[in-house]
Design a protein around this motif. Structure first.
Motif, PDB file in Angstrom:
ATOM      1  N   ASP A  81      -5.398  -9.841  -0.743  1.00 42.36           N
ATOM      2  CA  ASP A  81      -5.359  -8.680   0.151  1.00 42.36           C
ATOM      3  C   ASP A  81      -4.679  -9.111   1.443  1.00 42.36           C
ATOM      4  OD1 ASP A  81      -7.248 -10.179   1.575  1.00 42.36           O
ATOM      5  OD2 ASP A  81      -8.939  -9.009   0.840  1.00 42.36           O
ATOM      6  N   LYS A 131      -4.593   0.703   7.534  1.00 41.85           N
ATOM      7  CA  LYS A 131      -4.301   1.460   6.316  1.00 41.85           C
ATOM      8  C   LYS A 131      -2.901   1.118   5.804  1.00 41.85           C
ATOM      9  CE  LYS A 131      -4.965   4.796   3.268  1.00 41.85           C
ATOM     10  NZ  LYS A 131      -5.987   4.676   2.183  1.00 41.85           N
ATOM     11  N   GLU A 134      -2.607  -1.967   3.534  1.00 38.61           N
ATOM     12  CA  GLU A 134      -3.232  -1.993   2.211  1.00 38.61           C
ATOM     13  C   GLU A 134      -2.155  -2.160   1.136  1.00 38.61           C
ATOM     14  OE1 GLU A 134      -5.648   1.408   1.567  1.00 38.61           O
ATOM     15  OE2 GLU A 134      -7.105   0.911   3.130  1.00 38.61           O
ATOM     16  N   ASN A 135      -2.383  -3.076   0.231  1.00 40.39           N
ATOM     17  CA  ASN A 135      -1.457  -3.334  -0.888  1.00 40.39           C
ATOM     18  C   ASN A 135      -0.066  -3.773  -0.427  1.00 40.39           C
ATOM     19  OD1 ASN A 135      -3.427  -2.528  -2.862  1.00 40.39           O
ATOM     20  ND2 ASN A 135      -2.949  -0.387  -2.379  1.00 40.39           N
ATOM     21  N   CYS A 136       0.038  -4.240   0.834  1.00 37.67           N
ATOM     22  CA  CYS A 136       1.361  -4.629   1.326  1.00 37.67           C
ATOM     23  C   CYS A 136       1.899  -5.848   0.579  1.00 37.67           C
ATOM     24  CB  CYS A 136       1.324  -4.889   2.828  1.00 37.67           C
ATOM     25  SG  CYS A 136       0.324  -6.317   3.325  1.00 37.67           S
TER      26      CYS A 136
END
Length: 314
Positions: A81, A131, A134-136
């Motif tokens: 993450d 936000k 996230e998932n970067c």
């Protein structure tokens, strides 16, 4: 940053970071070379300077139980993450300080709290910024995997990488792509690696088809050392085949045409006994071919020589 007096016969190679990687290569031109090369390899040693010229036994290795040694690094990164990834980045930047040329990039990272030696706390960011992260990591990997197929200049269906490989400067995009698919790449003066994911018509290379790479007389890759064509499957691994052959190289006993030209056949099934010397067995699915040109001649570096297309045989 080491300072001191070297023993006679020792040459210092300055490293720009605190971490170095030695990739030693010794050229072999077939099985007859393997035995003497292995004897040469046995003479390679690694020891602290304080032990130079003395008997030395390396300390026993210690495996960190917290490291998943059976999981590829790229797969470990893919599961991170944002907090884990950027905290790891911050720790590594403290251990290996970035050069001054990275100052603008460091300033950008600092805006979201990524600083060398400091733990990254995603909870301290504005909700919208948190936000956005996230998932970067996963998104970045997807973009890099896609970019790997188009990085460089397209030439007859091959991607010819920029001649700045190994000396990236602040071209972080190119550096990241190479870290993903070609970690430890050579300087272009030492080797170049044109890669084909598509044929000469721009269609993806597929194990369902048959192909040929035709080199006109005198137009095989101009190398002072050697050249080769290597087959990779869709996962970038070599392809098992009945010949136990994973590349076609210039030193092999290839069969040249009467006019001096050379045809390399790329397909799943044998092209026939009379052509098997020039056969590079392909994967059953989509695949790619990497051309290696070691110690390329100037006509390769400046682009005057161009790799011929991978042509589909109808």
């Amino acid at each position: 940053g080491w300072q001191g007096t070297l023993p006679d016969g020792v040459k210092q190679i300055k490293a720009p970071t605190n971490t170095v990687w030695i990739i030693g290569r010794t050229q072999t031109n077939g099985p007859a070379d393997y035995a003497p090369v292995r004897e040469l390899q046995k003479q390679y040693t690694l020891a602290p300077l304080s032990a130079y010229g003395k008997p030395y036994a390396a300390p026993a290795g210690v495996v960190d139980p917290n490291v998943a040694i059976n999981v590829a690094p790229v797969d470990q990164v893919a599961k991170m993450d944002a907090a884990t990834y950027f905290s790891t980045l911050a720790r590594l930047m403290a251990e290996d300080p970035p050069p001054e040329t990275d100052a603008p990039a460091l300033a950008m990272l600092a805006k979201i709290g990524v600083r060398p030696g400091q733990r990254f706390e995603v909870g301290q960011l504005e909700p919208a910024a948190a936000k956005g992260l996230e998932n970067c990591v996963q998104s970045a990997l997807q973009k890099l995997q896609a970019a790997a197929k188009t990085t460089g200049v397209p030439v007859n269906g091959w991607n010819v990488a920029p001649m700045t490989l190994g000396a990236f400067g602040t071209n972080y995009g190119l550096r990241a792509v190479i870290a993903l698919v070609g970690l430890g790449v050579n300087l272009s003066a030492d080797a170049i690696y044109p890669t084909a994911f598509v044929d000469g018509d721009g269609k993806p290379l597929s194990g369902a088809n048959r192909y040929v790479v035709h080199f006109d007389k005198g137009q095989t890759p101009p190398a002072n050392a050697f050249w080769s064509l290597t087959m990779y499957n869709a996962q970038n691994f070599m392809v098992e085949n009945p010949l136990d052959r994973y590349d076609i190289a210039g030193w092999m006993p290839l069969t040249y045409n009467a006019d001096g030209s050379l045809d390399v056949y790329i397909q799943r099934e044998s092209p026939g006994k009379e052509k098997e010397s020039n056969w590079l067995p392909s994967a059953g699915e989509d695949f790619s071919i990497t051309m290696r040109v070691y110690w390329p001649k100037p006509v390769v570096i400046d682009g005057r020589w161009k790799p011929p297309p991978v042509q589909r045989i109808e």
